[in-house]
Design a protein around this motif. Structure first.
Motif, PDB file in Angstrom:
ATOM      1  N   ALA A 203     -13.085 -10.396   0.766  1.00  0.00           N
ATOM      2  CA  ALA A 203     -12.192 -10.979  -0.347  1.00  0.00           C
ATOM      3  C   ALA A 203     -10.729 -10.787  -0.149  1.00  0.00           C
ATOM      4  O   ALA A 203      -9.671 -11.424  -0.148  1.00  0.00           O
ATOM      5  CB  ALA A 203     -12.635 -10.857  -1.701  1.00  0.00           C
ATOM      6  N   LEU A 204     -10.450  -9.405  -0.116  1.00  0.00           N
ATOM      7  CA  LEU A 204      -9.112  -8.769   0.078  1.00  0.00           C
ATOM      8  C   LEU A 204      -8.407  -9.377   1.631  1.00  0.00           C
ATOM      9  O   LEU A 204      -7.396  -9.778   1.563  1.00  0.00           O
ATOM     10  CB  LEU A 204      -9.030  -7.470   0.097  1.00  0.00           C
ATOM     11  CG  LEU A 204      -9.304  -6.762  -1.457  1.00  0.00           C
ATOM     12  CD1 LEU A 204      -9.407  -5.404  -1.214  1.00  0.00           C
ATOM     13  CD2 LEU A 204      -8.306  -7.299  -2.375  1.00  0.00           C
ATOM     14  N   ALA A 205      -9.347  -9.597   2.482  1.00  0.00           N
ATOM     15  CA  ALA A 205      -8.714 -10.016   3.693  1.00  0.00           C
ATOM     16  C   ALA A 205      -8.470 -11.352   3.795  1.00  0.00           C
ATOM     17  O   ALA A 205      -7.330 -11.675   4.144  1.00  0.00           O
ATOM     18  CB  ALA A 205      -9.921  -9.648   5.042  1.00  0.00           C
TER      19      ALA A 205
ATOM     20  N   SER B 136      -7.021  -1.203   7.627  1.00  0.00           N
ATOM     21  CA  SER B 136      -7.689  -2.544   8.023  1.00  0.00           C
ATOM     22  C   SER B 136      -7.008  -3.628   7.846  1.00  0.00           C
ATOM     23  O   SER B 136      -6.744  -4.613   8.544  1.00  0.00           O
ATOM     24  CB  SER B 136      -9.216  -2.494   7.703  1.00  0.00           C
ATOM     25  OG  SER B 136      -9.769  -1.296   7.923  1.00  0.00           O
ATOM     26  N   LEU B 137      -6.344  -3.927   6.786  1.00  0.00           N
ATOM     27  CA  LEU B 137      -5.741  -4.971   6.317  1.00  0.00           C
ATOM     28  C   LEU B 137      -4.360  -5.294   7.041  1.00  0.00           C
ATOM     29  O   LEU B 137      -3.920  -6.113   7.442  1.00  0.00           O
ATOM     30  CB  LEU B 137      -5.227  -4.796   4.867  1.00  0.00           C
ATOM     31  CG  LEU B 137      -6.368  -5.131   3.885  1.00  0.00           C
ATOM     32  CD1 LEU B 137      -5.744  -5.058   2.120  1.00  0.00           C
ATOM     33  CD2 LEU B 137      -7.170  -6.464   3.978  1.00  0.00           C
ATOM     34  N   PHE B 138      -3.769  -3.902   7.396  1.00  0.00           N
ATOM     35  CA  PHE B 138      -2.613  -3.932   8.217  1.00  0.00           C
ATOM     36  C   PHE B 138      -2.794  -4.200   9.485  1.00  0.00           C
ATOM     37  O   PHE B 138      -2.241  -4.844  10.261  1.00  0.00           O
ATOM     38  CB  PHE B 138      -2.074  -2.464   8.224  1.00  0.00           C
ATOM     39  CG  PHE B 138      -0.647  -2.201   7.576  1.00  0.00           C
ATOM     40  CD1 PHE B 138       0.529  -3.162   7.637  1.00  0.00           C
ATOM     41  CD2 PHE B 138      -0.606  -1.414   6.329  1.00  0.00           C
ATOM     42  CE1 PHE B 138       1.538  -2.903   6.946  1.00  0.00           C
ATOM     43  CE2 PHE B 138       0.528  -1.266   5.610  1.00  0.00           C
ATOM     44  CZ  PHE B 138       1.630  -1.850   5.714  1.00  0.00           C
TER      45      PHE B 138
ATOM     46  N   ILE C 104       0.021  -5.910   0.604  1.00  0.00           N
ATOM     47  CA  ILE C 104      -0.521  -4.543   1.076  1.00  0.00           C
ATOM     48  C   ILE C 104      -0.110  -3.404  -0.066  1.00  0.00           C
ATOM     49  O   ILE C 104      -0.827  -2.631  -0.600  1.00  0.00           O
ATOM     50  CB  ILE C 104      -0.492  -4.190   2.206  1.00  0.00           C
ATOM     51  CG1 ILE C 104      -1.215  -5.141   3.142  1.00  0.00           C
ATOM     52  CG2 ILE C 104      -0.897  -2.901   2.665  1.00  0.00           C
ATOM     53  CD1 ILE C 104      -1.099  -5.055   4.757  1.00  0.00           C
ATOM     54  N   LYS C 105       1.251  -3.595  -0.563  1.00  0.00           N
ATOM     55  CA  LYS C 105       1.756  -2.596  -1.216  1.00  0.00           C
ATOM     56  C   LYS C 105       1.431  -2.845  -2.619  1.00  0.00           C
ATOM     57  O   LYS C 105       0.993  -1.725  -3.242  1.00  0.00           O
ATOM     58  CB  LYS C 105       3.449  -2.733  -1.262  1.00  0.00           C
ATOM     59  CG  LYS C 105       4.053  -2.438  -0.065  1.00  0.00           C
ATOM     60  CD  LYS C 105       5.583  -2.999   0.079  1.00  0.00           C
ATOM     61  CE  LYS C 105       6.425  -2.137  -0.968  1.00  0.00           C
ATOM     62  NZ  LYS C 105       7.699  -2.676  -0.972  1.00  0.00           N
ATOM     63  N   ILE C 106       1.068  -4.057  -3.177  1.00  0.00           N
ATOM     64  CA  ILE C 106       0.266  -4.209  -4.354  1.00  0.00           C
ATOM     65  C   ILE C 106      -1.069  -3.327  -4.452  1.00  0.00           C
ATOM     66  O   ILE C 106      -1.217  -3.072  -5.398  1.00  0.00           O
ATOM     67  CB  ILE C 106       0.843  -5.727  -5.058  1.00  0.00           C
ATOM     68  CG1 ILE C 106       2.133  -6.004  -5.135  1.00  0.00           C
ATOM     69  CG2 ILE C 106      -0.097  -5.880  -6.128  1.00  0.00           C
ATOM     70  CD1 ILE C 106       2.273  -7.567  -5.359  1.00  0.00           C
ATOM     71  N   VAL C 107      -1.735  -4.092  -3.582  1.00  0.00           N
ATOM     72  CA  VAL C 107      -3.112  -3.345  -3.193  1.00  0.00           C
ATOM     73  C   VAL C 107      -3.117  -1.881  -3.261  1.00  0.00           C
ATOM     74  O   VAL C 107      -3.783  -1.230  -4.070  1.00  0.00           O
ATOM     75  CB  VAL C 107      -3.813  -4.147  -2.223  1.00  0.00           C
ATOM     76  CG1 VAL C 107      -5.089  -3.370  -2.065  1.00  0.00           C
ATOM     77  CG2 VAL C 107      -3.876  -5.546  -2.331  1.00  0.00           C
ATOM     78  N   ALA C 108      -2.324  -1.388  -2.605  1.00  0.00           N
ATOM     79  CA  ALA C 108      -2.237  -0.027  -2.440  1.00  0.00           C
ATOM     80  C   ALA C 108      -1.921   0.753  -3.944  1.00  0.00           C
ATOM     81  O   ALA C 108      -2.373   1.839  -4.284  1.00  0.00           O
ATOM     82  CB  ALA C 108      -1.069   0.541  -1.750  1.00  0.00           C
TER      83      ALA C 108
ATOM     84  N   GLU D   3       2.754   8.231  -0.691  1.00  0.00           N
ATOM     85  CA  GLU D   3       1.393   7.914  -0.059  1.00  0.00           C
ATOM     86  C   GLU D   3       1.655   6.357   0.565  1.00  0.00           C
ATOM     87  O   GLU D   3       1.315   6.035   1.683  1.00  0.00           O
ATOM     88  CB  GLU D   3       0.074   7.976  -0.827  1.00  0.00           C
ATOM     89  CG  GLU D   3      -0.238   9.333  -0.896  1.00  0.00           C
ATOM     90  CD  GLU D   3      -1.448   9.464  -1.927  1.00  0.00           C
ATOM     91  OE1 GLU D   3      -2.210  10.675  -2.139  1.00  0.00           O
ATOM     92  OE2 GLU D   3      -1.599   8.646  -3.063  1.00  0.00           O
ATOM     93  N   ILE D   4       2.229   5.570  -0.341  1.00  0.00           N
ATOM     94  CA  ILE D   4       2.345   4.239  -0.089  1.00  0.00           C
ATOM     95  C   ILE D   4       3.299   3.943   1.250  1.00  0.00           C
ATOM     96  O   ILE D   4       3.294   3.535   2.180  1.00  0.00           O
ATOM     97  CB  ILE D   4       2.702   3.300  -1.108  1.00  0.00           C
ATOM     98  CG1 ILE D   4       1.620   3.296  -2.031  1.00  0.00           C
ATOM     99  CG2 ILE D   4       3.168   2.045  -0.662  1.00  0.00           C
ATOM    100  CD1 ILE D   4       1.809   2.451  -3.334  1.00  0.00           C
ATOM    101  N   GLN D   5       4.502   4.936   1.049  1.00  0.00           N
ATOM    102  CA  GLN D   5       5.506   4.895   1.670  1.00  0.00           C
ATOM    103  C   GLN D   5       4.970   5.668   3.363  1.00  0.00           C
ATOM    104  O   GLN D   5       5.626   5.260   4.314  1.00  0.00           O
ATOM    105  CB  GLN D   5       6.516   5.938   1.418  1.00  0.00           C
ATOM    106  CG  GLN D   5       8.118   5.656   2.506  1.00  0.00           C
ATOM    107  CD  GLN D   5       8.517   4.401   2.593  1.00  0.00           C
ATOM    108  OE1 GLN D   5       8.816   3.663   1.673  1.00  0.00           O
ATOM    109  NE2 GLN D   5       8.539   3.886   3.724  1.00  0.00           N
ATOM    110  N   SER D   6       4.296   6.578   3.138  1.00  0.00           N
ATOM    111  CA  SER D   6       3.610   7.151   4.642  1.00  0.00           C
ATOM    112  C   SER D   6       2.753   5.924   5.098  1.00  0.00           C
ATOM    113  O   SER D   6       2.750   5.675   6.254  1.00  0.00           O
ATOM    114  CB  SER D   6       2.663   8.205   4.003  1.00  0.00           C
ATOM    115  OG  SER D   6       2.198   8.773   5.245  1.00  0.00           O
TER     116      SER D   6
END
Length: 243
Positions: free
Chosen positions: A58-60, A130-132, A149-153, A162-165
């Motif tokens: 679903a996320l993909a 994996s999304l990346f 991806i940032k919102i999901v993270a 951690e998101i920036q990493s």
């Protein structure tokens, strides 16, 4: 039976609840209309695995919709990362297409995946990786995919650091740097580096992934990440030993 074989051929999905339960219910309905017979196979671990699996699809699918188009490269990346058997592609494709069309927002799917794997950032970070990989398959990451991806993270509970990493490892100025791969600065002490390395190894160890309920079909993702971590640490230590 492979986890992929269960996503359509089981009634367990109907009991999942939430938006993912609704999604698999709709997909099961489509499958029955297409002449695929449902079975009654169901168990606790299986339901957890199916929840995660449907969440991944679903996320993909929602990310593919973020930039308005799905490329063949992205589809091939999805199949390569998650090792979808050729005989199950129609079933996976049915869920994927249903997720893109379904009115539920991706935030709802992300929250249910986080609840299923709560506290296991290793698993959730692997899913983000994996999304990346899928987003980058066509040669670039669209700004809308990056924001997605940032919102999901954030929903997955990653901190700002951690998101920036995560972003640095995939779209940063030096993603191949071993320090970037480990998410540390180049001036980190040997002791702190070792602590960071050991923590990452624990988070990404394939055996832990299986124990946490991640389907074995997805362990290749953790194995690849673990190899990157080990290689990065070895490279840094080798360079420091020469200094």
């Amino acid at each position: 039976m492979s986890i992929w074989g269960k996503i359509i051929g089981t009634t367990a999905g109907i009991a999942l609840g939430g938006p993912l339960g609704a999604l698999i219910g709709l997909s099961l309905g489509a499958a029955v209309d297409a002449g695929i017979e449902k079975t009654t196979e169901s168990d606790g671990a299986g339901t957890r695995n199916i929840t995660f699996t449907i969440g991944v699809i679903a996320l993909a699918a929602k990310m593919a919709k973020a930039d308005g188009r799905v490329t063949r490269d992205e589809i091939d990346a999805f199949k390569a990362i998650f090792r979808v058997p050729a005989e199950e592609m129609k079933n996976v494709g049915r869920v994927f297409d249903m997720a893109r069309q379904h009115t539920a927002g991706f935030e709802a799917y992300a929250r249910q995946v986080e609840k299923t794997m709560h506290g296991n950032k290793g698993v959730l970070t692997d899913l983000l990786d994996s999304l990346f990989y899928i987003a980058k398959a066509d040669g670039h990451v669209h700004p809308k995919e990056l924001e997605y991806i940032k919102i999901v993270a954030g929903i997955f509970g990653l901190t700002g650091i951690e998101i920036q990493s995560l972003l640095d490892r995939h779209v940063g100025p030096d993603p191949e740097s071993p320090y970037t791969i480990l998410g540390v600065s180049a001036d980190i002490s040997d002791d702190d580096l070792k602590k960071r390395y050991r923590a990452l190894v624990r988070e990404t160890h394939p055996d832990r992934m299986i124990a946490e309920g991640v389907p074995s079909d997805f362990i290749a993702v953790a194995t690849r990440r673990a190899a990157e971590i080990n290689s990065a640490y070895d490279k840094i230590m080798a360079e420091r030993s020469k200094a």
